[in-house]
Design a protein around this motif. Structure first.
Motif, mmCIF file in Angstrom:
data_model
loop_
_atom_site.group_PDB
_atom_site.id
_atom_site.type_symbol
_atom_site.label_atom_id
_atom_site.label_comp_id
_atom_site.label_asym_id
_atom_site.label_seq_id
_atom_site.Cartn_x
_atom_site.Cartn_y
_atom_site.Cartn_z
ATOM 1 N N GLY A 144 0.802 -1.219 0.000
ATOM 2 C CA GLY A 144 0.000 0.000 0.000
ATOM 3 C C GLY A 144 0.829 1.260 0.000
ATOM 4 N N ASP A 145 0.145 2.375 0.267
ATOM 5 C CA ASP A 145 0.755 3.706 0.279
ATOM 6 C C ASP A 145 1.063 4.113 1.715
ATOM 7 O OD1 ASP A 145 0.379 3.763 -2.451
ATOM 8 O OD2 ASP A 145 -1.468 4.915 -2.357
ATOM 9 N N TRP A 146 2.309 4.484 1.947
ATOM 10 C CA TRP A 146 2.808 4.804 3.276
ATOM 11 C C TRP A 146 3.575 6.121 3.260
ATOM 12 C CZ3 TRP A 146 1.618 1.416 7.174
ATOM 13 C CH2 TRP A 146 1.208 0.141 6.792
ATOM 14 N N THR A 147 3.898 6.606 4.427
ATOM 15 C CA THR A 147 4.824 7.718 4.605
ATOM 16 C C THR A 147 5.933 7.245 5.530
ATOM 17 O OG1 THR A 147 3.123 9.399 4.329
ATOM 18 C CG2 THR A 147 5.107 10.076 5.490
ATOM 19 N N CYS A 189 9.315 -1.505 -4.177
ATOM 20 C CA CYS A 189 9.096 -0.258 -3.439
ATOM 21 C C CYS A 189 9.528 0.950 -4.259
ATOM 22 C CB CYS A 189 9.907 -0.248 -2.143
ATOM 23 S SG CYS A 189 9.388 -1.459 -0.934
ATOM 24 N N THR A 190 8.841 2.046 -4.040
ATOM 25 C CA THR A 190 9.298 3.347 -4.520
ATOM 26 C C THR A 190 9.276 4.294 -3.325
ATOM 27 O OG1 THR A 190 7.085 4.041 -5.204
ATOM 28 C CG2 THR A 190 8.467 3.033 -6.886
ATOM 29 N N ARG A 243 0.363 4.863 7.349
ATOM 30 C CA ARG A 243 -0.498 4.867 6.157
ATOM 31 C C ARG A 243 -0.786 6.294 5.715
ATOM 32 N NH1 ARG A 243 -1.210 0.187 3.408
ATOM 33 N NH2 ARG A 243 -1.561 -1.526 4.817
ATOM 34 N N ARG A 244 -0.824 6.447 4.388
ATOM 35 C CA ARG A 244 -1.224 7.749 3.823
ATOM 36 C C ARG A 244 -2.693 7.714 3.526
ATOM 37 N NH1 ARG A 244 1.794 9.078 -1.297
ATOM 38 N NH2 ARG A 244 2.398 6.926 -1.396
#
Length: 140
Positions: free
Chosen positions: A34-37, A75-76, A139-140
């Motif tokens: 998923g999208d994280w910070t 990952c990016t 999580r973002r």
């Protein structure tokens, strides 16, 4: 009877250690997608520490973790490809910055994500790597 109390304490201590071990679960691939910070908290200054300054002045970066195949991760970080892998229940994200490499090792849980530490490696460091600080993955 004095021995009885001592054995009871040993049994209770062993039970509490076992319960603590059960709660310390390793990170699983499915929960990392998923999208994280990533938010870096630099280590306090002093001997053996480094001061972290970025061009933008921010110490947080977007991280996207996706599945690759049946067991690998892709990952990016900040829209740039990064090396990442899940090793022994720990997420390792490695980002190259010029000749340096920042290595984020996430191995603990938080209510809002995961946490760990950050190390930096440079080709000319005589001691391999140095502690940069802590990282939180939310999580973002």
């Amino acid at each position: 009877m004095a021995g009885y109390g001592r054995h009871g304490f040993v049994i209770l201590l062993a039970a509490s250690i076992a319960a603590g071990s059960a709660n310390a679960q390793t990170l699983q691939r499915s929960e990392l997608l998923g999208d994280w910070t990533l938010r870096l908290t630099p280590a306090e200054g002093g001997e053996g520490r480094v001061t972290v300054k970025t061009d933008s002045g921010r110490l947080e970066m977007p991280l996207v973790v996706t599945a690759r195949g049946s067991s690998d991760l892709t990952c990016t970080v900040d829209d740039e490809p990064a090396d990442c892998r899940l090793r022994r229940g720990e997420l390792i994200v490695s980002v190259r910055i010029d000749s340096a490499r920042m290595i984020y090792s996430l191995n603990g849980r938080r209510n809002d994500g995961f946490h760990g530490n950050v190390r930096m490696t440079l080709p000319l460091l005589p001691f391999g790597s140095m502690d940069v600080g802590n990282v939180a993955m939310t999580r973002r």
